[in-house]
Design a protein around this motif. Sequence first.
Motif, PDB file in Angstrom:
ATOM      1  N   GLY A 137      -7.493   4.935   6.159  1.00  0.00           N
ATOM      2  CA  GLY A 137      -6.841   6.211   6.370  1.00  0.00           C
ATOM      3  C   GLY A 137      -6.981   6.702   7.789  1.00  0.00           C
ATOM      4  O   GLY A 137      -7.596   6.057   8.651  1.00  0.00           O
TER       5      GLY A 137
ATOM      6  N   ASP B 153       0.749   5.445   1.154  1.00  0.00           N
ATOM      7  CA  ASP B 153       0.054   6.504   1.863  1.00  0.00           C
ATOM      8  C   ASP B 153       0.066   7.774   1.015  1.00  0.00           C
ATOM      9  O   ASP B 153       1.118   8.196   0.516  1.00  0.00           O
ATOM     10  CB  ASP B 153       0.720   6.783   3.213  1.00  0.00           C
ATOM     11  CG  ASP B 153       0.522   5.649   4.209  1.00  0.00           C
ATOM     12  OD1 ASP B 153      -0.324   4.778   3.938  1.00  0.00           O
ATOM     13  OD2 ASP B 153       1.209   5.640   5.243  1.00  0.00           O
TER      14      ASP B 153
ATOM     15  N   ARG C 292      -4.567   5.458   2.914  1.00  0.00           N
ATOM     16  CA  ARG C 292      -3.686   4.312   2.641  1.00  0.00           C
ATOM     17  C   ARG C 292      -4.350   3.459   1.571  1.00  0.00           C
ATOM     18  O   ARG C 292      -5.406   2.867   1.793  1.00  0.00           O
ATOM     19  CB  ARG C 292      -3.438   3.516   3.917  1.00  0.00           C
ATOM     20  CG  ARG C 292      -2.524   2.311   3.757  1.00  0.00           C
ATOM     21  CD  ARG C 292      -1.997   1.847   5.103  1.00  0.00           C
ATOM     22  NE  ARG C 292      -1.082   2.847   5.662  1.00  0.00           N
ATOM     23  CZ  ARG C 292      -0.755   2.906   6.950  1.00  0.00           C
ATOM     24  NH1 ARG C 292      -1.277   2.048   7.817  1.00  0.00           N
ATOM     25  NH2 ARG C 292       0.089   3.834   7.369  1.00  0.00           N
TER      26      ARG C 292
ATOM     27  N   SER D  68       0.839  -1.194   0.000  1.00  0.00           N
ATOM     28  CA  SER D  68       0.000   0.000   0.000  1.00  0.00           C
ATOM     29  C   SER D  68       0.872   1.241   0.000  1.00  0.00           C
ATOM     30  O   SER D  68       2.050   1.205   0.361  1.00  0.00           O
ATOM     31  CB  SER D  68      -0.932   0.009   1.215  1.00  0.00           C
ATOM     32  OG  SER D  68      -0.177   0.011   2.419  1.00  0.00           O
TER      33      SER D  68
ATOM     34  N   TYR E  74      -4.052  11.232   5.993  1.00  0.00           N
ATOM     35  CA  TYR E  74      -3.624  10.427   4.847  1.00  0.00           C
ATOM     36  C   TYR E  74      -4.653   9.350   4.507  1.00  0.00           C
ATOM     37  O   TYR E  74      -5.476   8.948   5.334  1.00  0.00           O
ATOM     38  CB  TYR E  74      -2.269   9.769   5.113  1.00  0.00           C
ATOM     39  CG  TYR E  74      -2.274   8.738   6.226  1.00  0.00           C
ATOM     40  CD1 TYR E  74      -2.603   7.406   5.964  1.00  0.00           C
ATOM     41  CD2 TYR E  74      -1.973   9.100   7.538  1.00  0.00           C
ATOM     42  CE1 TYR E  74      -2.621   6.462   6.976  1.00  0.00           C
ATOM     43  CE2 TYR E  74      -1.987   8.169   8.560  1.00  0.00           C
ATOM     44  CZ  TYR E  74      -2.317   6.846   8.273  1.00  0.00           C
ATOM     45  OH  TYR E  74      -2.352   5.910   9.277  1.00  0.00           O
TER      46      TYR E  74
END
Length: 750
Positions: free
Chosen positions: A622, A546, A741, A544, A739
């Motif tokens: 997130g 960010d 993700r 993943s 953020y």
Amino acid sequence: MLIVVLLIWSGSASAQQFEIPRKDGGAVPEVAITGLFDKVIASRESGEVEFPDASFAHLQIATGRHADAMGTIHAIVRGLVDAGEARRADRWMPYLVYAQAKAMESGSGIPFDTAYGRAFRERFGNTDDLAANHAQYWFTADLDRARADLDGALKELASIRSVSLPDALEMARQYAFVEAHEAATRLGPALIAEDEQARYIVEENHVFTTAQGATLSAVVVRARKQPERKPVALLFTIYTDLGQHLQQAKQAAARGYVGVVVDARGKRLSTDRIVPYEHEVDDANAAVDWASRQPWSNGEVGMYGGSYSGFAAWAAAKRGHRALKTIVPYVAAIPGQGLPMENNIFLSANYGWAFFVANNRFLDSDTYSQRERWKTLDEKWFKSGRPYREIDRVDGTPNPLLQRWLLHPAYDAYWQAMVPYREDFSRIDIPVLSITGYYDDGQISALHYFKEHYRYKPDAEHYLLIGPYDHFGAQAPFKTPVLNGYRIDPVAQFDTVDVTFQWLDYVMRGGARPELLKGRVNYEVMGANEWRNAPSLAAAGGGSIDFYLSDALAGGHRLLSKEKPASIAMLAQQVDFADRMTFSHGYYPDPIVRDSLPVESGLSFISAPFDHPVTISGTFSGELKARINKRDFDFAVVLYEMMADGRVMQLSYYLGRASFARDMGTRVLLEPGEWTSIPFERTRMVSRRLEKGSRLLAVLDVVKDPMHQVNYGTGRDVSDESIADAVIPLDIEWRTDSYLRIPLSVERPD
């Protein structure tokens, strides 16, 4: 206008025109239209034009060449069977029976109705139970609509002099369809009933009592020629429709099981009160117990079914009856998590459902089908500013089930008792197959079962099958080719019913595992036209990345940046809940693909273009850093792909209440003026290949629309808040170290 068939024609074929027959210079009578079809047939036989055998068979039926039509249809069926598409061949059975009957009538002088019966019995007498079950489906049709379409096409011809080949073939299809299905509609039901009587033992009116004293009713269907004890395929449903029950049970019996369909408490022959969700753990368990102890059962039960029935299968699994050997839930609901609230926000999308299933012992379709009423209700309530608890007063009809649910805004013991919860999953040691879709609005429930099962039982045998389907498509034998504006990849087609019974065979009869299930997670990659598999959701994502909510501007949006900000900035937003003319940014994808996406509400963030193809496979999550002037708020995050040509495709979304972000069972209010971290993860899974030049677009907004409760932020029960609490707007600041993700990986080469 005439419908143009979706075929690829050569330029000359498309340009080919056929003169329309006339009578006394006037309109085209239906009996004369066969002259047009004769010309089309002659053009094919001379080699002047080419078109598929399917169209040729329609023309032959429409022009009375019935013996020739039989030969053409036989060739079509052989080709489909040889290609492994026998199910597609089933649709030709009504045409074949009709053509054979007409040929017998003209050749031997046998009255048509008698000939039709002989042809039907001959055709069905040579088929097994499953093939007959599939073929019977095609004897039903919306004949009134088909006649209206044909009449409209004939009237259209009165104003033109000639037609193109595609239009002529479409008219022939309509003509042949009406001819074949007029006979099928008139004569088919009695013949199908006769055929089924010879194949099945049908028991419609079983009634049994649960350990809690409730009564449940059931339909049971068994194969007449195979009387031995067999495993049971059990469907537990609140959607009481006896005709549908019989078809579902016959389908199971045709596949070698005892087909059992059990009605929920209070439905059909049950005299108890209808209270959806609250008793299914006991009642579905009782249904498994009852079915396993019957003289026709071998003591093993598999449950299957979609939506409510998927929920009921999980409810039964909570008890862990020794006879329950497997479950196959599709788009399975979790009361309190996917409906009637999602992440603690009550939603109105399914408001009328309570009346549909609870107004009587069958289904109140008349009430439920009042789409304008339900749409207008949402808008009336929203504009009224009244508390959500009073939405049924706005409607004018009490909704006692909704009022019951509104007493539980947290995911508390009331909801937890309805399905497996936490450690309950550790005791579910039967194989499970979950089926859902990227665009199933209840997908978070189906995925929650999958995640929790592995969380509490890491060695579980639980498979997930997921692709580009909505709530109904994931359950269907055939997936709609175009879903909300998105054309699904050809490989995404599969028959949910076939896979269900392949799975039951695998678990209960030692058969092979369904071909699609090569790993624990099996998913279709949109845009790549391929199925992939992985041992887990995390492995499917392949890692993943960010992305941070930057304050840097990027072409009408802000930048969705891979770089964590060196210094933190704040992004301000104000929401006036008293303003009922503007709504929050949309969440459910309809359409899925848009030419553009004007963002009229909320904050939008866009990534840099990808310099190579990448895939997103899995769920995004997130953590948002926010400060508000109130005690609570509801928010949504919607994730899109912006393609190089500017088109936008919705991928996934999240909807939730900030005060429940860490624990859906416990509300923790925010402190006005204080920064708080808000994690979120219960988003929809998606898998999509993003081509070079595509970008990610994320829209963050506060929820304010007619489809959801309005959280005014007082900290009281949101169902009791009203527009009187909207005097002070919501002021919110988002920090740029917030953020998302996102499970992105570089696309592997071909």
